[in-house]
Design an enzyme around this catalytic site. Structure first.
Site, PDB file in Angstrom:
ATOM      1  N   ASP A 148      -9.296   3.516   6.342  1.00 52.14           N
ATOM      2  CA  ASP A 148      -8.013   3.500   7.374  1.00 52.14           C
ATOM      3  C   ASP A 148      -8.561   4.166   8.874  1.00 52.14           C
ATOM      4  OD1 ASP A 148      -6.246   3.557   8.728  1.00 52.14           O
ATOM      5  OD2 ASP A 148      -4.838   4.563   7.096  1.00 52.14           O
TER       6      ASP A 148
ATOM      7  N   ASP B 285       0.792  -1.167   0.285  1.00 53.28           N
ATOM      8  CA  ASP B 285       0.367  -0.082  -0.208  1.00 53.28           C
ATOM      9  C   ASP B 285       0.795   1.805  -0.020  1.00 53.28           C
ATOM     10  OD1 ASP B 285      -0.036   1.143   3.198  1.00 53.28           O
ATOM     11  OD2 ASP B 285       0.008  -1.787   3.117  1.00 53.28           O
TER      12      ASP B 285
ATOM     13  N   GLU C 192      -7.867   4.675  12.221  1.00 54.19           N
ATOM     14  CA  GLU C 192      -6.440   4.108  13.512  1.00 54.19           C
ATOM     15  C   GLU C 192      -6.538   5.487  14.367  1.00 54.19           C
ATOM     16  OE1 GLU C 192      -2.835   3.991  11.931  1.00 54.19           O
ATOM     17  OE2 GLU C 192      -3.701   3.884   9.859  1.00 54.19           O
TER      18      GLU C 192
END
Length: 238
Positions: free
Chosen positions: A125, A36, A127
């Site tokens: 994503d 990624d 986090e």
């Protein structure tokens, strides 16, 4: 200029937090390799990446509702031309707008999906907050609602639930280790070690494992939990 954090930039700071509990030996896992990347890897030699055995890539598309990766198009086209299965990911900012708003922004700027056999469902994503409070100032219940809002909006517009990228530590802290998404959203777990430990609640297995923040190929290093045929099926929605 505002600093835009990528998965790669978080890697070194987070490595110590990804402690394993139920080890699975990396050496015995023969899954397709992936990477990624984001604007931190503006120029990727995708032909070489493909020759190195990489079969898939996730590319950062957006963050919040104001940032788009300036290198997304070239990276996405490069991965496509090299024959990789690819998809986009969105860096969540639950502190600035709703999940639905950010899912819509992501879809408008590279996060879409179609059953063409080469496009992975978009990834959320979610986090550690690089700009402030770890959980973006949300309670655990509010965070679960935010993720649901993003996920349901993406599903309504594409027919696929987004992949969720996270760490067990963050998920436990900021969602109360919610088990609400394990039956719908594929899990992309970040844990930088040779063994895979405890997963967040609700997920019996991971779909993707980000196991290192550097390696032979650019960006972060990933594995798909399956074989090449399974990876291709994921890109068709079957």
């Amino acid at each position: 200029m505002k600093f835009i954090l990528s998965i790669t930039a978080l890697g070194a700071a987070l490595s110590a937090r990804f402690a394993s509990a139920s080890p699975v030996e990396l050496a015995k896992r023969a899954q397709p390799q992936g990477i990624d990347v984001s604007s931190y890897q503006p120029s990727v030699d995708w032909t070489t990446v493909k020759a190195n055995g990489v079969q898939f890539a996730y590319i950062k598309a957006t963050e919040g509702t104001t940032y788009t990766n300036p290198d997304f198009s070239s990276q996405y086209i490069g991965a496509t031309d090299a024959g990789l299965i690819r998809g986009g990911y969105h860096f969540a900012r639950p502190d600035v707008s709703s999940g639905a708003t950010q899912a819509t922004y992501f879809l408008a700027n590279g996060g879409g999906w179609s059953a063409d056999g080469i496009t992975l469902p978009g990834a959320l994503d979610i986090e550690y907050n690089p700009y402030g409070a770890e959980c973006y100032g949300l309670s655990t219940s509010a965070m679960v609602s935010w993720v649901s809002d993003f996920s349901n909006t993406y599903y309504t517009k594409t027919g696929r639930y987004p992949v969720i990228y996270t760490t067990t530590d963050w998920w436990t802290t900021c969602t109360g280790n919610s088990a609400a998404f394990g039956s719908t959203n594929p899990l992309w777990i970040a844990q930088y070690s040779s063994t895979l430990g405890t997963l967040p609640a609700g997920w019996p297995y991971e779909t993707f494992w980000q196991y290192a923040d550097s390696g032979t190929n650019p960006g972060d290093q990933d594995l798909f939990n399956g074989d090449t045929a399974g990876l291709q099926r994921m890109a068709t929605g079957s």
